[in-house]
Write an enzyme that holds these catalytic residues in place. Structure first.
Site, PDB file in Angstrom:
ATOM      1  N   ASP A 141       0.887  -1.330   0.028  1.00  0.00           N
ATOM      2  CA  ASP A 141      -0.004   0.215  -0.029  1.00  0.00           C
ATOM      3  C   ASP A 141       0.825   1.423  -0.203  1.00  0.00           C
ATOM      4  O   ASP A 141       0.976   2.014   1.088  1.00  0.00           O
ATOM      5  CB  ASP A 141      -0.973  -0.044   1.159  1.00  0.00           C
ATOM      6  N   LYS A 176       0.751  -7.990  -2.707  1.00  0.00           N
ATOM      7  CA  LYS A 176      -0.665  -7.441  -3.210  1.00  0.00           C
ATOM      8  C   LYS A 176      -0.409  -6.040  -3.758  1.00  0.00           C
ATOM      9  O   LYS A 176       0.114  -5.236  -2.966  1.00  0.00           O
ATOM     10  CB  LYS A 176      -1.497  -7.548  -1.998  1.00  0.00           C
ATOM     11  N   ASP A 206      -5.566  -6.301  -6.057  1.00  0.00           N
ATOM     12  CA  ASP A 206      -6.783  -6.216  -5.351  1.00  0.00           C
ATOM     13  C   ASP A 206      -7.632  -5.042  -5.801  1.00  0.00           C
ATOM     14  O   ASP A 206      -7.555  -3.917  -5.190  1.00  0.00           O
ATOM     15  CB  ASP A 206      -6.015  -5.753  -3.638  1.00  0.00           C
ATOM     16  N   LYS A 220     -11.109  -5.242  -6.209  1.00  0.00           N
ATOM     17  CA  LYS A 220     -12.313  -5.037  -5.756  1.00  0.00           C
ATOM     18  C   LYS A 220     -13.394  -4.691  -6.553  1.00  0.00           C
ATOM     19  O   LYS A 220     -14.230  -3.795  -6.448  1.00  0.00           O
ATOM     20  CB  LYS A 220     -12.409  -4.302  -4.431  1.00  0.00           C
ATOM     21  N   ASP A 279     -19.369  -4.272 -10.654  1.00  0.00           N
ATOM     22  CA  ASP A 279     -19.950  -3.539 -11.648  1.00  0.00           C
ATOM     23  C   ASP A 279     -21.293  -4.566 -12.088  1.00  0.00           C
ATOM     24  O   ASP A 279     -21.420  -5.667 -11.648  1.00  0.00           O
ATOM     25  CB  ASP A 279     -19.072  -3.314 -12.744  1.00  0.00           C
ATOM     26  N   THR A 307     -13.237  -5.634   6.331  1.00  0.00           N
ATOM     27  CA  THR A 307     -12.669  -5.746   7.623  1.00  0.00           C
ATOM     28  C   THR A 307     -12.702  -4.293   8.513  1.00  0.00           C
ATOM     29  O   THR A 307     -12.637  -4.514   9.812  1.00  0.00           O
ATOM     30  CB  THR A 307     -11.239  -6.370   7.738  1.00  0.00           C
ATOM     31  N   ARG A 351      -3.642  -8.253  13.275  1.00  0.00           N
ATOM     32  CA  ARG A 351      -2.581  -7.487  14.049  1.00  0.00           C
ATOM     33  C   ARG A 351      -2.133  -8.521  14.928  1.00  0.00           C
ATOM     34  O   ARG A 351      -2.856  -9.044  15.866  1.00  0.00           O
ATOM     35  CB  ARG A 351      -3.733  -6.363  14.642  1.00  0.00           C
ATOM     36  N   ARG A 403       0.331  -2.594   7.156  1.00  0.00           N
ATOM     37  CA  ARG A 403       1.062  -1.733   8.052  1.00  0.00           C
ATOM     38  C   ARG A 403       1.533  -2.482   9.170  1.00  0.00           C
ATOM     39  O   ARG A 403       2.930  -1.861   9.665  1.00  0.00           O
ATOM     40  CB  ARG A 403      -0.205  -0.688   8.646  1.00  0.00           C
TER      41      ARG A 403
END
Ligand code: C5P
Length: 240
Positions: free
Chosen positions: A12, A34, A62, A64, A67, A114, A178, A211
């Protein structure tokens, strides 16, 4: 599949340079890299080939997708042509991907993000019976498999029910991971969180971690600890 192959690391970031630095750093620790909307929109499809050349053994796109069926099928085909191993979509219609040949690309349906909890589902207008994420996730997981997906994305809190409903072959991919809560550890924007060990013990086939690895003082060490958690959850010895 060894424990490392079950770890999906979320790239990310918004530049190819940052992504490639992370791939080079973590290629030996992580099974799948990813690429999400941020990086794909910023840098385009070329980044997929570049991260493979930098050492990524498998790539997860990813996007998502959401449509009408004709657009979903066409977009899934176009994404599969980029040679990705996994692709995400939303599935609200049975049979939507029936007969679609995506080669080696495996489709995963996002159930309930999530970052959402019961209060968010209530605010979004879901009836009381579906305001419990576990109920909505199960409903959508069954729909996704009937739509032709290879598996689903859900939180570790729903993984046991999903595994039971979908059987042993389905992919069950869990973000919102986590590692065990330590003083000062935050869950960022994630609400339905579990540890790596809990997710695997509940039946997840893969976990997605961003993260907690990327922002760690030592990302390599953090990734190794996550893989150790995967092993513990699977009940396999350290050197598999
Ligand atoms: O940083 P963190 O570990 O929370 O990253 C989780 C990743 O998983 C993000 O890239 C996010 O887009 C993705 N994801 C998610 N929930 C879903 C599907 C994907 O958090 N239901």
């Amino acid at each position: 599949m060894n424990a490392r192959d079950r770890l999906i690391f979320a790239l990310d970031v918004n530049s190819t340079d940052e992504a490639l630095d992370l791939v080079r750093l973590l290629a030996a620790e992580v099974g799948v890299f990813k690429v999400g909307l941020e990086l794909f929109v910023a840098e385009g499809p070329a980044v997929l080939e570049q991260i493979k050349r930098a050492g990524a053994r498998a790539v997860f796109l990813d996007l998502k997708l959401h449509d009408i069926p004709a657009t979903m099928r066409a977009a899934a085909k176009a994404a599969a042509a980029l040679g990705v191993d996994y692709l995400t979509c939303h599935c609200e219609q049975a049979g939507i991907f029936a007969g679609l040949d995506l080669g080696r690309t495996r489709l995963l349906a996002v159930t309930v993000l999530t970052s959402l909890g019961p209060e968010d589902l209530k605010a979004a207008g879901y009836p009381p019976a579906l305001q419990d994420p576990r109920a909505l996730v199960l409903h959508r997981a069954r729909l996704a498999l009937a739509a032709g997906a290879a598996g689903v994305v859900c939180s570790g809190q729903e993984a046991a029910g999903v595994r039971q409903a979908l059987g042993g072959d389905a992919l069950v991919v869990c973000p919102g991971i986590r590692p065990a809560a330590k003083p000062g550890t935050s869950a960022d924007d994630q609400k339905r969180i579990v540890t790596p060990e809990q997710a695997l013990a509940a039946g997840a086939s893969h976990i997605v971690v961003g993260r907690p690895i990327r922002q760690a003082g030592d990302p390599v060490q953090a990734a190794r600890q996550v893989v150790e958690g995967i092993r513990l959850g699977l009940g396999v010895p350290a050197a598999d």
